[in-house]
Every structure is written in structure tokens, then in C-alpha cells.
Design a protein around this motif. Structure first.
Motif, mmCIF file in Angstrom:
data_model
loop_
_atom_site.group_PDB
_atom_site.id
_atom_site.type_symbol
_atom_site.label_atom_id
_atom_site.label_comp_id
_atom_site.label_asym_id
_atom_site.label_seq_id
_atom_site.Cartn_x
_atom_site.Cartn_y
_atom_site.Cartn_z
ATOM 1 N N ASN A 144 -6.424 16.051 -0.177
ATOM 2 C CA ASN A 144 -7.204 15.401 0.889
ATOM 3 C C ASN A 144 -6.923 13.905 0.958
ATOM 4 O OD1 ASN A 144 -8.454 17.766 1.675
ATOM 5 N ND2 ASN A 144 -10.206 17.472 0.306
ATOM 6 N N LEU A 145 -6.722 13.304 -0.187
ATOM 7 C CA LEU A 145 -6.441 11.866 -0.229
ATOM 8 C C LEU A 145 -5.086 11.557 0.391
ATOM 9 C CD1 LEU A 145 -7.127 9.008 -1.066
ATOM 10 C CD2 LEU A 145 -6.350 9.531 -3.387
ATOM 11 N N VAL A 146 -4.097 12.406 0.140
ATOM 12 C CA VAL A 146 -2.772 12.207 0.740
ATOM 13 C C VAL A 146 -2.855 12.355 2.253
ATOM 14 C CG1 VAL A 146 -0.417 13.095 0.864
ATOM 15 C CG2 VAL A 146 -1.570 12.944 -1.348
ATOM 16 N N ILE A 156 0.816 -1.206 0.000
ATOM 17 C CA ILE A 156 0.000 0.000 0.000
ATOM 18 C C ILE A 156 0.854 1.262 0.000
ATOM 19 C CG2 ILE A 156 -0.247 0.365 2.500
ATOM 20 C CD1 ILE A 156 -3.038 0.474 -0.170
ATOM 21 N N LEU A 157 2.108 1.161 0.460
ATOM 22 C CA LEU A 157 2.995 2.327 0.446
ATOM 23 C C LEU A 157 3.329 2.746 -0.982
ATOM 24 C CD1 LEU A 157 5.445 1.574 3.416
ATOM 25 C CD2 LEU A 157 3.476 3.110 3.364
ATOM 26 N N GLU A 158 3.383 1.784 -1.901
ATOM 27 C CA GLU A 158 3.611 2.127 -3.308
ATOM 28 C C GLU A 158 2.480 2.998 -3.831
ATOM 29 O OE1 GLU A 158 4.303 -1.049 -5.991
ATOM 30 O OE2 GLU A 158 5.966 -1.908 -4.845
ATOM 31 N N VAL A 159 1.262 2.621 -3.485
ATOM 32 C CA VAL A 159 0.094 3.386 -3.924
ATOM 33 C C VAL A 159 0.130 4.787 -3.344
ATOM 34 C CG1 VAL A 159 -2.434 3.455 -3.919
ATOM 35 C CG2 VAL A 159 -1.246 1.258 -4.109
ATOM 36 N N LYS A 160 0.507 4.878 -2.072
ATOM 37 C CA LYS A 160 0.567 6.192 -1.420
ATOM 38 C C LYS A 160 1.616 7.085 -2.064
ATOM 39 C CE LYS A 160 0.627 8.208 3.233
ATOM 40 N NZ LYS A 160 0.741 7.911 4.670
ATOM 41 N N ASP A 161 2.764 6.517 -2.425
ATOM 42 C CA ASP A 161 3.819 7.299 -3.076
ATOM 43 C C ASP A 161 3.367 7.803 -4.439
ATOM 44 O OD1 ASP A 161 5.523 6.975 -0.952
ATOM 45 O OD2 ASP A 161 6.584 5.256 -1.817
ATOM 46 N N ILE A 162 2.659 6.967 -5.186
ATOM 47 C CA ILE A 162 2.176 7.374 -6.514
ATOM 48 C C ILE A 162 1.199 8.527 -6.400
ATOM 49 C CG2 ILE A 162 0.784 6.623 -8.491
ATOM 50 C CD1 ILE A 162 1.995 3.810 -8.055
ATOM 51 N N ARG A 218 0.973 10.675 -3.930
ATOM 52 C CA ARG A 218 1.691 11.861 -3.463
ATOM 53 C C ARG A 218 2.406 12.553 -4.626
ATOM 54 N NH1 ARG A 218 4.868 9.583 -0.119
ATOM 55 N NH2 ARG A 218 3.566 9.761 1.752
ATOM 56 N N LYS A 219 3.006 11.774 -5.522
ATOM 57 C CA LYS A 219 3.726 12.353 -6.666
ATOM 58 C C LYS A 219 2.777 12.977 -7.673
ATOM 59 C CE LYS A 219 7.619 9.150 -6.300
ATOM 60 N NZ LYS A 219 8.280 7.945 -6.867
ATOM 61 N N MET A 220 1.544 12.450 -7.773
ATOM 62 C CA MET A 220 0.556 13.035 -8.685
ATOM 63 C C MET A 220 0.197 14.456 -8.277
ATOM 64 S SD MET A 220 -1.952 9.745 -9.155
ATOM 65 C CE MET A 220 -3.264 10.707 -9.872
ATOM 66 N N ASN A 221 0.168 14.729 -6.971
ATOM 67 C CA ASN A 221 -0.086 16.071 -6.436
ATOM 68 C C ASN A 221 -1.428 16.646 -6.924
ATOM 69 O OD1 ASN A 221 0.636 18.211 -4.786
ATOM 70 N ND2 ASN A 221 1.643 19.338 -6.424
#
Length: 508
Positions: A279-281, A264-270, A272-275
């Protein structure tokens, strides 16, 4: 195959290819896989017409063939699933336009219209249409790259071939050959579009391409899943599922029942990079927790280390969507009380008739009437049990339950019937108003011709005046009716798609 499915596929064949080809399709539906001479005898058509019709159906991938026992005669079989996809072609074209632009939309239209085509031919026709329709000249190198994009993304694939000279060919192609990009000659295409080469010889003339239905269905499946999550929660939750689906393809085959664990950390990093989703981050863990704990079990947690990993349960997702679809159909056809009883039987699994009115809080007489109405319409089943008594007698217990797979097949048949009715109504609108529709088309063609010749506004107004105000009102009504019918067709096809996905996952 059901009668409704047979009527629908024959009507779709008639709409696209005409009455003669429809007769061939009807014979194959009625009699199953058959050789050429049987089809000729059964349809009473000239042999040349039968051969021509079969060639058309094979070219468009709507009929398959294979050798019979002596390997010298072919048996022809109607492909129902492929014929039903004719209704879905506009959705394919819209999807490609959104992802790759107008040029690839025209390319896909050319491939669909021809059944299959070589790359050079598609590029030439695309450029020709862009020049004539939009006065737009796109470099052939750019069109080539867009065509390659369709190949790389696997929206189109090479047509199987048979190099051996057999009485009945058996076309095959390996997976690694399906997506090899052919070399083309830009100079030949440029000369052809300029008119200096009227009889070109393409270097890829024997390499043909057709559409890959599975790839389009993969995107449509993902869109259904993301849309369902967005509707149930919000767009941010839908974005989490969309990224999880993207990551699933790195680890799995597209049509697996359940994905391998996705950190799930991979999904969170993606994200975050989308910016794009602040609210989702900020509340990412909460979103994941809410979706995980939902009763639908769309995602399952596997492991605790480093935030844990999650699986996407594709089979479970379409089981839930199938239940929701059937539930909505029951609600619309029979009312809220019937829907309440249907949900109660689903929740209990098996339930006695006397308990339905008690748990559903509906008067006994009405509950019994609705229950047996659902039974009569095949939305629920009954299961009888005999319990031996102490004195040697036996008592029979009747239990209501729902066989989801059987109900889904029954509703699919209803969808086919409804689609057939919609297409029949569309044909009636065209035939009943044929004169005025033909007149409108002639006037529109004339307007385009005189506009291209630089005619004055007065002449254009005179041509437009050839259609009277009452006729314009009739045309507006016809257009509105056809728009409604088309909208219903797309809604029915969405329902068919969800139910077919459920059966596909259920069967494997």
C-alpha cells in the motif's frame, strides 16, 4: 541545580552503591566541585572511604575530575546527567537484545555492571554465564564478532586514557581511536573457560570499553519520532520517516538540527525493494504529501526536480513533541477547560485576559480562575505593557503568554520529584516486606540447588510448601505493586527524554 534533582541523584546513588557513596554525592551536590580534603572534612568520613567512594563514582562515569589552578590537586564534580541515566539502563539492554541477540545483551550487562571492562574479560564472563545459566556453549569467534558489531555500530567505545604521568591525569582520546577493534587471543579464552589457565594474561588488558550513551539516545530519539508519526497517521507513514532518518545519517551528523536534502526517489526505491508495504508503494506520493502538509512541519520540501528533496527538521519535531507533552500534562492535572485555555494562549502567542473567555467559550469567572491557576502553577506567564494615553496618563495591559523553554524546565523538575517519590515507594515496599522477600529468595535458591542435583518431585514440592498460601498472596501483591512502579518509572523517563531532547536542540 534544583533540590528535586539533587534528592533524586542521591537516591539513585544510594540504590546502586550504598550510603557511604551517597554521602559523597550529596556533598558534591550541595557544595559543587570540590577537592578531596574538602570532601573528607565536609562528610566526616575516613580518608580511605572517601577515596574509595570517589574511585567508584569515577569508574562508573558519575563524577569527573580536573586539575585546579596549581595542577597538583583535583577538583571533583558530580555528573547529574550521567546519574539520571541509571534509570535508562534496562532500556539500553532491551534495545541491544532486540538488535543483536542474547549474547550481546549479556555483554552490555557486564560492561554496565563493571563501569568499564576489557573485551577479553567481557567475552569470558559472557561465555561463563551462557554455560551456567542456559547450558549453551557459543564459539568464542562468534562472541568476538558480536562484540565487534557493538563497536562498529558505536554502542560501545574505548575509555579515554592519559599516557603522561601527571599529578592529576587528563584522559583524552581522539574520535578515530574510539572504535579501533582490539586483537584478542581465542586460545587463552578457551583455556580459561576449560579451567586449564586460571591466571590468564589478556593481550588487550589495558584497553577498556564503556557504553556510548549518545548512540543509544540516537536510537531512542528515532523511535520516539517514528512512534509519534505512526500514532498520528499510520504505520506506513512511520515507515517513510524511518527510511528518511536512515538516509539522513548518510548525509549528516546524527545530532544536526535539520538534515541536508534527501531525494525522495531514493526513499521510494528503498521501500519498493523491501517489498513489505504494498500500500505504501502504491500511494507513496500521497503519504509524503500528507506528512509534508501537516501543521507540525516534520519534513520540508526543498526543490522540485525529479520528485524533489526533503529535509527532516529535528528541532521542530521535538518542539512539537514538547508542546504535546506539556498539553497532555495540563489536561491531566487541570482538566479539559484548562487545556483549552492553554492551547488558546499557545495559538495566539499573546492574549488579553478578557479575550480568553470569549475565544475559549468559557464563562468569564471560570476562565479567569483557570487562567490564574495556570499562572500560579507556572504553566503560563504574564507580560505587562503600558500604553501612553493622549492626556498624558498611562494604561496598563496584561497579556498572557507561554515561555515554552521555562515551562519545560519546570515540568522536568516535577518529573524528577515524581521519580524520587516512585523510587522511595519502591524502597518502602522492599523494606516493609524484607522478611518475606528474603524467604522467597532463599527458597528459590534452594529449589535451583536441589533441581541441579536431580531431586525427586516430592522433595521439590516440600520445599515449595515452605511458603504458605497467605505468603504467596502477599508476594503476588508485592510483585504487582513493583511492576506498577517500574512501569511508571519508564513512563516518567520517556517524558524526561523528550523534554531533554527539546532543551538540547533549543540550546544549540
Amino acid at each position: 541545580m534544583s533540590m528535586n534533582l539533587g534528592k533524586l541523584v542521591c537516591l539513585l546513588i544510594k540504590e546502586r552503591f550504598g550510603d557511604i557513596v551517597k554521602q559523597i554525592a550529596h556533598y558534591l551536590h550541595t557544595h559543587g566541585s570540590s577537592p578531596l580534603l574538602y570532601i573528607k572534612k565536609g562528610t566526616d568520613l575516613p580518608l580511605s572511604k572517601v577515596k574509595e567512594s570517589l574511585c567508584v563514582l569515577i569508574k562508573y562515569g558519575l563524577v569527573s575530575f580536573k586539575p585546579n589552578k596549581n595542577h597538583n590537586i583535583a577538583n571533583y564534580t558530580l555528573l547529574y546527567d550521567k546519574i539520571l541515566l541509571i534509570v535508562r539502563y534496562p532500556a539500553y539492554i532491551s534495545l541491544i537484545k532486540q538488535k543483536f541477540g542474547e549474547e550481546t545483551e549479556i555483554m552490555l550487562e557486564e560492561i554496565i555492571q563493571n563501569g568499564y571492562a576489557c573485551m577479553s574479560e567481557v567475552l569470558y564472563k559472557t561465555q561463563d554465564r551462557l554455560i551456567k545459566e542456559q547450558e549453551k556453549n557459543v564459539p568464542f569467534t562468534e562472541l568476538r564478532d558480536k562484540f565487534y558489531s557493538l563497536i562498529i555500530a558505536k554502542y560501545i567505545e574505548r575509555v579515554p586514557f592519559d599516557a603522561d604521568e601527571k599529578p592529576v591525569p587528563e584522559p583524552t582520546i581522539s574520535d578515530c581511536q574510539k572504535y579501533i577493534q582490539p586483537e584478542i587471543n581465542i586460545k587463552i579464552l578457551s583455556e580459561q573457560i576449560a579451567g586449564t589457565n586460571t591466571n590468564p594474561t589478556y593481550p588487550d588488558k589495558n584497553i577498556y570499553w564503556n557504553i556510548n550513551h549518545d548512540r543509544f539516545h540516537q536510537d531512542m530519539r528515532d523511535a520516539q519520532i517514528v512512534s509519534a508519526i505512526r500514532n498520528k497517521f499510520d504505520p506506513e507513514a512511520g515507515e517513510v520517516i524511518r527510511i528518511l532518518l536512515q538516509q539522513m545519517y548518510i548525509r549528516n551528523e546524527p545530532w544536526t538540527h535539520a538534515s541536508n536534502p534527501i531525494p525522495i526517489l531514493e526513499v521510494k526505491d528503498i521501500i519498493r525493494k523491501m517489498n513489505k508495504f504494498p500500500n505504501l508503494v502504491a500511494f507513496f506520493d500521497n503519504y509524503v504529501s500528507v506528512v509534508e502538509q501537516d501543521c507540525c512541519n516534520v519534513i520540508l520540501k526543498v526543490g522540485e526536480a525529479s520528485g524533489g528533496s526533503y529535509q527532516i527538521n529535528m528541532k521542530q519535531i521535538f518542539t512539537v513533541l514538547a508542546w504535546e507533552t506539556i498539553d497532555q500534562i495540563v489536561l491531566e492535572r487541570f482538566g479539559s477547560k484548562a487545556a483549552r485555555i492553554f492551547r488558546l494562549i499557545k495559538a495566539k502567542g499573546y492574549i488579553e485576559p478578557d479575550n480568553i473567555q470569549k475565544f475559549a467559550m468559557i464563562p468569564a469567572k471560570e476562565a479567569k480562575r483557570i487562567s490564574y491557576q495556570l499562572l500560579e502553577e507556572n504553566f503560563v506567564d504574564i507580560h505587562e505593557l503600558r500604553k501612553p494615553m493622549a492626556v498624558g496618563a498611562a494604561k496598563s495591559f496584561t497579556l498572557f503568554h507561554i515561555n515554552l523553554a521555562r515551562v519545560v524546565r519546570m515540568v522536568l523538575d516535577l518529573c524528577y520529584k515524581t521519580m524520587y517519590n516512585m523510587l522511595t515507594r519502591k524502597f518502602h515496599e522492599h523494606e516493609f516486606n524484607k522478611r518475606i522477600i528474603d524467604k522467597k529468595q532463599k527458597v528459590d535458591t534452594l529449589l535451583l540447588t536441589v533441581k541441579s542435583q536431580g531431586a525427586p518431585n516430592e522433595q521439590l514440592a516440600d520445599i515449595e510448601g515452605m511458603i504458605s498460601p497467605p505468603e504467596r498472596e502477599i508476594l503476588a501483591r508485592i510483585e504487582l505493586n513493583l511492576e506498577k512502579i517500574n512501569a511508571v518509572e519508564f513512563e516518567i523517563d520517556d517524558t524526561i527524554f523528550i523534554l531533554q531532547m527539546f532543551l538540547a536542540y533549543e540550546k544549540e
